[in-house]
Design a protein around this motif. Structure first.
Motif, mmCIF file in Angstrom:
data_model
loop_
_atom_site.group_PDB
_atom_site.id
_atom_site.type_symbol
_atom_site.label_atom_id
_atom_site.label_comp_id
_atom_site.label_asym_id
_atom_site.label_seq_id
_atom_site.Cartn_x
_atom_site.Cartn_y
_atom_site.Cartn_z
ATOM 1 N N PRO A 50 0.808 -1.227 0.000
ATOM 2 C CA PRO A 50 0.000 0.000 0.000
ATOM 3 C C PRO A 50 0.840 1.276 0.000
ATOM 4 O O PRO A 50 0.512 2.238 -0.693
ATOM 5 C CB PRO A 50 -0.822 -0.119 1.290
ATOM 6 N N SER A 51 1.929 1.300 0.766
ATOM 7 C CA SER A 51 2.768 2.504 0.800
ATOM 8 C C SER A 51 3.464 2.721 -0.535
ATOM 9 O O SER A 51 3.687 3.870 -0.956
ATOM 10 C CB SER A 51 3.792 2.423 1.935
ATOM 11 N N ALA A 52 3.787 1.633 -1.230
ATOM 12 C CA ALA A 52 4.382 1.769 -2.556
ATOM 13 C C ALA A 52 3.383 2.394 -3.531
ATOM 14 O O ALA A 52 3.752 3.221 -4.376
ATOM 15 C CB ALA A 52 4.837 0.406 -3.070
ATOM 16 N N VAL A 53 2.120 2.016 -3.419
ATOM 17 C CA VAL A 53 1.095 2.611 -4.278
ATOM 18 C C VAL A 53 0.981 4.106 -4.008
ATOM 19 O O VAL A 53 0.927 4.926 -4.938
ATOM 20 C CB VAL A 53 -0.265 1.913 -4.052
ATOM 21 N N ALA A 54 0.969 4.484 -2.730
ATOM 22 C CA ALA A 54 0.857 5.899 -2.376
ATOM 23 C C ALA A 54 2.039 6.694 -2.901
ATOM 24 O O ALA A 54 1.879 7.793 -3.447
ATOM 25 C CB ALA A 54 0.750 6.048 -0.862
ATOM 26 N N ALA A 55 3.246 6.149 -2.762
ATOM 27 C CA ALA A 55 4.437 6.848 -3.250
ATOM 28 C C ALA A 55 4.427 6.969 -4.762
ATOM 29 O O ALA A 55 4.792 8.015 -5.317
ATOM 30 C CB ALA A 55 5.692 6.115 -2.782
ATOM 31 N N GLY A 56 4.003 5.906 -5.434
ATOM 32 C CA GLY A 56 3.973 5.934 -6.887
ATOM 33 C C GLY A 56 2.957 6.915 -7.438
ATOM 34 O O GLY A 56 3.181 7.550 -8.474
ATOM 35 N N LEU A 57 1.841 7.076 -6.755
ATOM 36 C CA LEU A 57 0.844 8.057 -7.180
ATOM 37 C C LEU A 57 1.373 9.476 -7.010
ATOM 38 O O LEU A 57 1.125 10.350 -7.845
ATOM 39 C CB LEU A 57 -0.440 7.880 -6.377
ATOM 40 N N GLU A 58 2.110 9.705 -5.936
ATOM 41 C CA GLU A 58 2.622 11.047 -5.669
ATOM 42 C C GLU A 58 3.834 11.382 -6.528
ATOM 43 O O GLU A 58 3.995 12.521 -6.965
ATOM 44 C CB GLU A 58 2.989 11.165 -4.181
ATOM 45 N N SER A 59 4.699 10.406 -6.777
ATOM 46 C CA SER A 59 5.928 10.637 -7.547
ATOM 47 C C SER A 59 6.055 9.584 -8.649
ATOM 48 O O SER A 59 6.887 8.669 -8.560
ATOM 49 C CB SER A 59 7.156 10.601 -6.629
ATOM 50 N N PRO A 60 5.251 9.694 -9.686
ATOM 51 C CA PRO A 60 5.251 8.659 -10.731
ATOM 52 C C PRO A 60 6.557 8.564 -11.500
ATOM 53 O O PRO A 60 6.810 7.560 -12.174
ATOM 54 C CB PRO A 60 4.097 9.095 -11.654
ATOM 55 N N GLU A 61 7.402 9.580 -11.398
ATOM 56 C CA GLU A 61 8.670 9.572 -12.125
ATOM 57 C C GLU A 61 9.752 8.776 -11.408
ATOM 58 O O GLU A 61 10.809 8.498 -11.988
ATOM 59 C CB GLU A 61 9.155 11.012 -12.340
ATOM 60 N N ARG A 62 9.511 8.359 -10.173
ATOM 61 C CA ARG A 62 10.534 7.671 -9.386
ATOM 62 C C ARG A 62 10.286 6.164 -9.369
ATOM 63 O O ARG A 62 9.145 5.696 -9.451
ATOM 64 C CB ARG A 62 10.569 8.227 -7.958
ATOM 65 N N LEU A 63 11.372 5.404 -9.229
ATOM 66 C CA LEU A 63 11.270 3.955 -9.075
ATOM 67 C C LEU A 63 10.852 3.646 -7.646
ATOM 68 O O LEU A 63 11.483 4.098 -6.694
ATOM 69 C CB LEU A 63 12.615 3.290 -9.378
ATOM 70 N N ILE A 64 9.793 2.857 -7.499
ATOM 71 C CA ILE A 64 9.287 2.468 -6.182
ATOM 72 C C ILE A 64 9.552 0.980 -5.983
ATOM 73 O O ILE A 64 9.063 0.138 -6.745
ATOM 74 C CB ILE A 64 7.777 2.741 -6.051
ATOM 75 N N VAL A 65 10.333 0.652 -4.959
ATOM 76 C CA VAL A 65 10.687 -0.737 -4.671
ATOM 77 C C VAL A 65 10.109 -1.132 -3.320
ATOM 78 O O VAL A 65 10.431 -0.518 -2.297
ATOM 79 C CB VAL A 65 12.218 -0.941 -4.652
#
Length: 550
Positions: free
Chosen positions: A424-439
């Motif tokens: 879930p936290s990866a989804v939140a980070a990806g929505l906020e910063s779609p340009e960054r790699l989320i692992v």
């Protein structure tokens, strides 16, 4: 209903917009249909999660990642109960979030109505405030009060109960403006006292963590420490306030910490804590830095210093932002004298975080791989601003110790030890910063607590790289079990599904790693899927039960 009139549900949404809310995380319920109606056609994105725990975790992670309250919406009774795991996390971690909960109609109270519960009784000890909207005209005012409470002082969760009949009624009030939040300040006298103490110190140490940070304040505190050669220890699961590669970084405290960082934290003759406090985990269960004569300058916007232990020399009532402004340009003139002290911690941090030193230390069972090999292959290919998310368990130490967090924010984790947070936290980070790699670094037990939110990631176009360490057990508890009751394994073993097949069911790219030789190719292909094709990917790493920690 006359749809030309603005009902209270619409006023709540209009108030969220005034507070700069870009998205809400929700599982729909009939108890707050008027709010869902208010969201229709607005600029606020409604992210529909697959479980209330996942939605609330996303909101909590948004609060950590942005510093602004994450917003979750759930229904009464079961929905609120499922969301409570994130409320506890936000309470202990000091994260700003607002949870809107649909409630039964006012006339049905105290009658054991369908899904009835008392929000104050449930959340009163784990939230900064609990509101129940009983007057439609106060809808906007309560939103403003909730956001102020969530952000001010030590941040935390706020609950807003929404009786389903009240939010359908006409709103005749005005939309309230946001209430400013104070950053605190450092007085000239306090700054002089601190400057004098640091200038006279032989072993000064800065300890950082907590909330209310910004990119600018993190950079300014790093510059202050580097300019003066003062080593910096970071709180557990908060390793991104000072860059991983900074020469003042001595690593993190808490679970999985290095011995040198803990020793220096205990030995320091002057401790400057910024944002973080000497609480349970960083003090190794209230054993480190408990001397009554210890010199501790605590910079915290929390007037209560909740959770702190040990002596308090001075409490500077300031956020990291205000403190960074106060010490801008401050030069103590003793950098060279502290160089050996600083270098001791930095070199220990370098040694502890050298992933290559942990590769292929021992043989593993057939059909298993070393997590160290997979992490090593990943780190070699990471962009500088990659974000790491993790939940709780032994597997998190692989990320905490080795994943380079060189940008703030770049780590999302729970400090209350709550599982199921990584996806879930990866989804939140990806929505906020779609340009960054989320692992997302996951354990097998941890992943299955909220892995269904990969469906949410797919629905909203968020490419996540999930690395699942599969040792078929709750390894943290197994380790405690072997320590207290050796040889008597009970209640910790798991029989896992094919996680790669599950990822393919979510229309993502999947890899299974059963030997070290497969690691490089699997990581390369997974990163290509995430960064090139914008598809989520999962690497299922089968590991030996005997090797759960670096």
């Amino acid at each position: 209903m006359n749809h030309k009139l603005r009902h209270a549900g619409q006023a709540i949404v209009d108030s969220l917009a005034v507070h700069g809310v870009k998205r809400v995380f929700a599982v729909p319920g009939e108890s707050y249909l008027a709010v869902l109606d208010g969201l229709h056609g607005t600029s606020i994105e409604t992210v529909v999660a697959r479980h209330e725990g996942g939605a609330a975790y996303m909101a909590e992670a948004h609060g950590k990642f942005t510093g602004e309250p994450g917003v979750a919406m759930v229904t009464r009774g079961p929905g609120a109960a499922n969301a409570s795991v994130a409320i506890h996390s936000a309470w202990q971690d000091g994260t700003p979030m607002v949870l809107f909960v649909g409630l039964i109609p006012v006339a049905d109270r105290m009658r054991e109505s369908f899904q009835e519960f008392d929000p104050s009784a449930w959340f009163g000890t784990q939230a900064k405030r609990v509101f129940v909207l009983d007057e439609p005209g106060r809808a906007s005012e309560i939103v403003a009060e909730a956001f102020f409470a969530a952000k001010s002082g030590r941040p935390g969760p706020v609950i807003v109960g929404l009786p389903e009949d009240v939010i359908t009624k006409e709103f005749e009030g005005k939309i309230a403006t946001p209430i400013p939040v104070a950053e605190g300040a450092v007085s000239p006298r306090e700054l002089h006292q601190l400057q004098t103490a640091l200038a006279a110190a032989e072993k000064p140490l800065i300890y950082v963590g907590g909330q209310r940070w910004t990119q600018d304040s993190a950079a300014a505190i790093t510059s202050f420490a580097a300019r003066n050669g003062i080593p910096v220890a970071q709180d557990w699961h908060a390793s991104d306030r000072v860059p991983f590669t900074s020469r003042v970084n001595i690593g993190t405290l808490g679970f999985g910490r290095g011995a040198t960082a803990a020793e220096m934290f205990d030995e320091a003759d002057v401790l400057l804590a910024i944002g973080a406090l000497p609480t349970d985990v960083p003090t190794d269960g209230f054993t480190l830095r408990q001397r009554p004569d210890a010199v501790n300058y605590l910079v915290s916007i929390d007037t209560t210093l909740r959770g702190r232990s040990g002596a308090v020399t001075a409490h500077l009532l300031a956020s990291p932002v205000a403190f960074a402004e106060a010490v801008e340009g401050l030069d103590l003139g003793r950098t060279k004298e502290w160089d050996m002290w600083r270098a001791r911690g930095y070199e220990a941090h370098l040694a502890l975080s050298a992933i290559g030193d942990y590769v292929d230390l021992t043989a593993t069972a057939d059909g298993t791989a070393h997590m160290s090999v997979v992490i090593n292959e990943l780190i070699q290919r990471l962009p500088d601003d990659a974000v790491c998310t993790l939940g709780a368990g032994n597997h998190t130490i692989w990320a905490q110790r080795f994943f380079p967090t060189n940008v703030f924010p770049s780590q999302l984790a729970t400090r209350n030890g709550s599982m199921g947070y990584s996806i879930p936290s990866a989804v939140a980070a990806g929505l906020e910063s779609p340009e960054r790699l989320i692992v997302a670094v996951c354990g097998d037990g941890e992943f299955l607590m909220n892995g269904q939110e990969l469906a949410t990631a797919g629905q909203y176009g968020v490419p996540v790289l999930a690395i699942v360490m599969d040792n078929s057990q709750y390894a943290t508890i197994r380790d405690h079990q072997e320590s207290h009751f050796p040889g008597r394994v009970s209640g910790t073993q798991l029989s896992n599904p094919d996680f790669a097949a599950l990822m393919r069911a979510f229309d993502g790219h999947a890899e299974t790693v059963t030997s070290d030789a497969e690691a490089a190719g699997a990581v390369e292909r997974a990163l290509k899927a995430v960064m090139g094709q914008r598809r989520s990917a999962l690497i299922h790493v089968i590991t030996d039960q005997k090797i759960s920690l670096p």
